[in-house]
Motif scaffolding. Structure first.
Motif, PDB file in Angstrom:
ATOM      1  N   SER A  89       0.834  -1.205   0.000  1.00 15.92           N
ATOM      2  CA  SER A  89       0.000   0.000   0.000  1.00 15.92           C
ATOM      3  C   SER A  89       0.863   1.247   0.000  1.00 15.92           C
ATOM      4  CB  SER A  89      -0.932  -0.009   1.213  1.00 15.92           C
ATOM      5  OG  SER A  89      -0.205   0.094   2.427  1.00 15.92           O
ATOM      6  N   SER A  90       2.005   1.210   0.680  1.00 14.45           N
ATOM      7  CA  SER A  90       2.943   2.325   0.655  1.00 14.45           C
ATOM      8  C   SER A  90       3.485   2.541  -0.754  1.00 14.45           C
ATOM      9  CB  SER A  90       4.101   2.057   1.620  1.00 14.45           C
ATOM     10  OG  SER A  90       5.110   3.025   1.484  1.00 14.45           O
ATOM     11  N   GLY A  91       3.840   1.447  -1.425  1.00 15.22           N
ATOM     12  CA  GLY A  91       4.344   1.545  -2.787  1.00 15.22           C
ATOM     13  C   GLY A  91       3.313   2.112  -3.736  1.00 15.22           C
ATOM     14  N   LEU A  92       2.056   1.654  -3.613  1.00 19.59           N
ATOM     15  CA  LEU A  92       0.998   2.139  -4.486  1.00 19.59           C
ATOM     16  C   LEU A  92       0.732   3.625  -4.244  1.00 19.59           C
ATOM     17  CD1 LEU A  92      -1.097   1.343  -6.637  1.00 19.59           C
ATOM     18  CD2 LEU A  92      -2.696   0.834  -4.787  1.00 19.59           C
ATOM     19  N   LEU A  93       0.702   4.038  -2.963  1.00 22.41           N
ATOM     20  CA  LEU A  93       0.507   5.444  -2.644  1.00 22.41           C
ATOM     21  C   LEU A  93       1.646   6.284  -3.225  1.00 22.41           C
ATOM     22  CD1 LEU A  93      -0.600   6.898   0.794  1.00 22.41           C
ATOM     23  CD2 LEU A  93       1.249   7.948  -0.511  1.00 22.41           C
ATOM     24  N   GLY A  94       2.879   5.814  -3.023  1.00 21.61           N
ATOM     25  CA  GLY A  94       4.022   6.548  -3.550  1.00 21.61           C
ATOM     26  C   GLY A  94       3.991   6.672  -5.060  1.00 21.61           C
ATOM     27  N   LEU A  95       3.611   5.597  -5.748  1.00 20.76           N
ATOM     28  CA  LEU A  95       3.515   5.638  -7.203  1.00 20.76           C
ATOM     29  C   LEU A  95       2.466   6.641  -7.666  1.00 20.76           C
ATOM     30  CD1 LEU A  95       3.839   1.834  -8.079  1.00 20.76           C
ATOM     31  CD2 LEU A  95       5.471   3.646  -8.660  1.00 20.76           C
ATOM     32  N   CYS A  96       1.313   6.667  -6.988  1.00 11.07           N
ATOM     33  CA  CYS A  96       0.273   7.642  -7.330  1.00 11.07           C
ATOM     34  C   CYS A  96       0.802   9.069  -7.195  1.00 11.07           C
ATOM     35  CB  CYS A  96      -0.947   7.461  -6.437  1.00 11.07           C
ATOM     36  SG  CYS A  96      -1.972   6.029  -6.817  1.00 11.07           S
ATOM     37  N   LEU A  97       1.542   9.320  -6.119  1.00 13.74           N
ATOM     38  CA  LEU A  97       2.063  10.670  -5.880  1.00 13.74           C
ATOM     39  C   LEU A  97       3.053  11.090  -6.968  1.00 13.74           C
ATOM     40  CD1 LEU A  97       2.619  10.626  -1.997  1.00 13.74           C
ATOM     41  CD2 LEU A  97       0.801  11.792  -3.263  1.00 13.74           C
ATOM     42  N   VAL A  98       3.986  10.191  -7.315  1.00 13.40           N
ATOM     43  CA  VAL A  98       4.996  10.595  -8.301  1.00 13.40           C
ATOM     44  C   VAL A  98       4.424  10.621  -9.717  1.00 13.40           C
ATOM     45  CG1 VAL A  98       6.969   9.880  -6.922  1.00 13.40           C
ATOM     46  CG2 VAL A  98       5.936   8.246  -8.473  1.00 13.40           C
ATOM     47  N   VAL A  99       3.447   9.757 -10.015  1.00 13.79           N
ATOM     48  CA  VAL A  99       2.785   9.830 -11.320  1.00 13.79           C
ATOM     49  C   VAL A  99       2.051  11.169 -11.440  1.00 13.79           C
ATOM     50  CG1 VAL A  99       0.878   8.905 -12.701  1.00 13.79           C
ATOM     51  CG2 VAL A  99       2.577   7.357 -11.744  1.00 13.79           C
ATOM     52  N   GLY A 100       1.324  11.536 -10.381  1.00 14.76           N
ATOM     53  CA  GLY A 100       0.614  12.807 -10.416  1.00 14.76           C
ATOM     54  C   GLY A 100       1.552  13.987 -10.523  1.00 14.76           C
ATOM     55  N   ALA A 101       2.589  14.006  -9.707  1.00 10.69           N
ATOM     56  CA  ALA A 101       3.514  15.137  -9.693  1.00 10.69           C
ATOM     57  C   ALA A 101       4.302  15.241 -10.997  1.00 10.69           C
ATOM     58  CB  ALA A 101       4.471  15.008  -8.506  1.00 10.69           C
ATOM     59  N   SER A 102       4.772  14.112 -11.523  1.00 14.37           N
ATOM     60  CA  SER A 102       5.560  14.153 -12.766  1.00 14.37           C
ATOM     61  C   SER A 102       4.700  14.550 -13.953  1.00 14.37           C
ATOM     62  CB  SER A 102       6.221  12.795 -13.019  1.00 14.37           C
ATOM     63  OG  SER A 102       5.257  11.751 -13.108  1.00 14.37           O
ATOM     64  N   THR A 103       3.441  14.098 -13.992  1.00 13.89           N
ATOM     65  CA  THR A 103       2.543  14.511 -15.064  1.00 13.89           C
ATOM     66  C   THR A 103       2.301  16.018 -15.013  1.00 13.89           C
ATOM     67  OG1 THR A 103       1.436  12.362 -15.171  1.00 13.89           O
ATOM     68  CG2 THR A 103       0.218  14.242 -16.025  1.00 13.89           C
ATOM     69  N   LEU A 104       2.049  16.541 -13.823  1.00 15.50           N
ATOM     70  CA  LEU A 104       1.851  17.986 -13.674  1.00 15.50           C
ATOM     71  C   LEU A 104       3.084  18.759 -14.128  1.00 15.50           C
ATOM     72  CD1 LEU A 104       0.046  18.105 -10.206  1.00 15.50           C
ATOM     73  CD2 LEU A 104      -0.918  18.786 -12.406  1.00 15.50           C
ATOM     74  N   TRP A 105       4.256  18.321 -13.704  1.00 17.53           N
ATOM     75  CA  TRP A 105       5.499  19.003 -14.049  1.00 17.53           C
ATOM     76  C   TRP A 105       5.712  19.031 -15.563  1.00 17.53           C
ATOM     77  CZ3 TRP A 105       9.351  22.147 -12.989  1.00 17.53           C
ATOM     78  CH2 TRP A 105      10.554  22.039 -13.673  1.00 17.53           C
ATOM     79  N   LEU A 106       5.598  17.878 -16.220  1.00 12.59           N
ATOM     80  CA  LEU A 106       5.867  17.802 -17.654  1.00 12.59           C
ATOM     81  C   LEU A 106       4.818  18.556 -18.473  1.00 12.59           C
ATOM     82  CD1 LEU A 106       6.977  14.056 -17.884  1.00 12.59           C
ATOM     83  CD2 LEU A 106       8.441  16.070 -18.153  1.00 12.59           C
ATOM     84  N   ALA A 107       3.544  18.437 -18.081  1.00  8.35           N
ATOM     85  CA  ALA A 107       2.482  19.108 -18.832  1.00  8.35           C
ATOM     86  C   ALA A 107       2.577  20.624 -18.699  1.00  8.35           C
ATOM     87  CB  ALA A 107       1.121  18.609 -18.354  1.00  8.35           C
ATOM     88  N   LEU A 108       2.798  21.106 -17.490  1.00  7.31           N
ATOM     89  CA  LEU A 108       2.885  22.552 -17.268  1.00  7.31           C
ATOM     90  C   LEU A 108       4.164  23.134 -17.863  1.00  7.31           C
ATOM     91  CD1 LEU A 108       1.603  22.677 -13.574  1.00  7.31           C
ATOM     92  CD2 LEU A 108       0.425  23.587 -15.594  1.00  7.31           C
ATOM     93  N   ARG A 109       5.235  22.372 -17.832  1.00  8.37           N
ATOM     94  CA  ARG A 109       6.521  22.860 -18.332  1.00  8.37           C
ATOM     95  C   ARG A 109       6.559  22.917 -19.852  1.00  8.37           C
ATOM     96  NH1 ARG A 109      12.007  23.268 -17.064  1.00  8.37           N
ATOM     97  NH2 ARG A 109      13.479  22.331 -18.546  1.00  8.37           N
ATOM     98  N   HIS A 110       5.985  21.905 -20.513  1.00  2.97           N
ATOM     99  CA  HIS A 110       6.112  21.798 -21.970  1.00  2.97           C
ATOM    100  C   HIS A 110       4.826  22.129 -22.725  1.00  2.97           C
ATOM    101  CE1 HIS A 110      10.160  20.064 -21.686  1.00  2.97           C
ATOM    102  NE2 HIS A 110       9.710  19.348 -20.678  1.00  2.97           N
ATOM    103  N   ARG A 111       3.727  22.298 -22.005  1.00  4.77           N
ATOM    104  CA  ARG A 111       2.438  22.593 -22.650  1.00  4.77           C
ATOM    105  C   ARG A 111       2.101  21.549 -23.717  1.00  4.77           C
ATOM    106  NH1 ARG A 111       2.346  25.648 -18.740  1.00  4.77           N
ATOM    107  NH2 ARG A 111       1.423  27.737 -18.753  1.00  4.77           N
ATOM    108  N   VAL A 112       2.345  20.288 -23.356  1.00  2.00           N
ATOM    109  CA  VAL A 112       2.051  19.137 -24.208  1.00  2.00           C
ATOM    110  C   VAL A 112       1.254  18.148 -23.368  1.00  2.00           C
ATOM    111  CG1 VAL A 112       3.096  17.154 -25.389  1.00  2.00           C
ATOM    112  CG2 VAL A 112       4.113  19.416 -25.636  1.00  2.00           C
TER     113      VAL A 112
END
Length: 393
Positions: A42-65
């Motif tokens: 459950s810790s691994g799944l929670l951590g994966l959700c957090l980094v998937v969400g954060a990395s998607t936000l970072w890449l989308a906002l940074r590159h507008r893609v």
């Protein structure tokens, strides 16, 4: 330009929900296979959700893609057959760290990414198909273990495939949830651990063994690159976008490195689910579809809160139910891997050898079958090429 706010939100939320519900059981199955407890999973799944969400936000906002990230579902399948390579979950965490470093290096040092890409696609796909076969077979063997629980879920999956193809797997997971709820209500021996449903991160001290690095880290890296990152770029390019390749590799590799000590395996560019944000069918103007990716990333951050509760429910499931659901969820990936494995007639024999070795689950020197499958396939390919050259002379 038209106002597309609701369409952007809808596309992004659907992307996250489909990506999460279509594969989280595969991740849990893989983590348990390499020694994770329910708390660590459950810790691994929670951590994966957090980094998937954060990395998607970072890449989308940074590159507008409309670039989205996801956890490595094929990687979860590799873990599902790699238990013999890890002597405890610490070894698996150490392998996750090594894989993450390889992903970062692939972004910073293109030559390493080129080496991973140089493995012929049919051989990489054959290895993945062989890894997936035993997991997909669980959908059949589950009928013997818990027919009363598995049959209704398979019926729902079949109906969903016929009438709601995009939502077939999420609806199947929903059906499994209903079956688990009924199981808890009628079986006095079934107990739901409500104390374990609170979100939490659990640190695992990494250990590093040769068997886990070779048997887990390397196959995990190969399938993450070949089955997720490269197709993810192709999906974006098919809709007219230039994928931020270097930044995406460094970002997802750094995210994987960050989440590894709390039990997360690997994240990468989304492949299949990427189209749910990037396609014209979203009804969003092309230059604004990055907003859908922002919604997707935000939704993953919300879903992270539910990770522990989902694992607690999963641990209460009838025997064989979740393995059967994971098998159904992987059928599409298995079909794609088989098709890719047999696509090149010249490489068909090496692909067959790779597939058989991977599907065998055999362990040599403490190293799992996925690695030996790649070795066997490449060796047969080289020998056939040498033989063909001699024949031409």
């Amino acid at each position: 330009m038209t106002y597309t706010g609701p369409a952007s939100a809808s596309a992004g939320i659907v992307t996250a929900l489909v990506g999460f519900t279509s594969s989280f059981v595969v991740i849990l199955t893989g983590l348990h296979a390499v020694g994770a407890t329910d708390g660590q999973a459950s810790s691994g799944l929670l951590g994966l959700c957090l980094v998937v969400g954060a990395s998607t936000l970072w890449l989308a906002l940074r590159h507008r893609v409309p670039v989205t990230t996801a956890w490595s579902t094929p990687g979860g399948a590799v873990l599902g057959t790699a238990g013999a390579s890890a002597d405890g979950f610490g070894d698996a965490v150490g392998a996750f760290i090594v894989c993450a470093l390889l992903l970062v290096l692939s972004g910073l040092w293109p030559a390493l990414g080129a080496v991973a890409s140089s493995i012929p696609t049919p051989i990489a796909q054959a290895m993945l198909a062989g890894v997936l076969l035993p997991l997909c077979m669980k959908a059949v063997t589950g009928l013997d273990e818990s027919p009363g629980a598995v049959v209704p879920v398979l019926v729902v999956w079949l109906l969903g495939t016929m009438f709601l193809p995009r939502w077939a797997v999420p609806v199947t997971f929903l059906a499994a949830g209903v079956v688990i709820a009924v199981h808890l209500a009628v079986d006095d021996a079934a107990v739901l651990d409500t104390a374990a449903m609170a979100p939490h991160l659990e640190f695992t001290l990494p250990t590093f063994s040769i068997g886990a690095v070779i048997g887990i880290a390397l196959p995990l890296y190969v399938v993450t690159m070949a089955s997720q990152n490269l197709p993810g770029v192709a999906v974006l390019e098919s809709y007219g976008y230039r994928a931020p390749w270097k930044d995406a590799l460094v970002t997802t590799g750094a995210g994987s490195l960050l989440v590894a000590p709390v039990g997360g395996s690997a994240i990468n560019l989304a492949a299949i689910s990427a189209a749910l944000c990037a396609a014209p069918e979203t009804g969003v103007d092309k230059e604004l579809r990055w907003r859908s990716a922002v919604w997707s990333g935000s939704t993953y951050l919300v879903l992270a809160v539910s990770a522990a509760a989902i694992v607690a429910l999963a641990s209460s499931a009838p025997v064989g139910l979740l393995a059967a659901v994971a098998g159904v969820a992987l059928l599409g990936a298995f079909g794609g891997a088989v098709q890719g494995a047999w696509s090149d007639e010249v490489l068909r024999l090496p692909a067959i050898v790779t597939f058989l070795v991977a599907a065998s689950g055999t362990t040599f020197f403490g190293i799992g079958a996925a690695f030996w499958a790649l070795v066997a396939g490449v060796v047969v390919m080289v020998l056939l090429r040498v033989s063909a050259r001699r024949a031409r002379r």
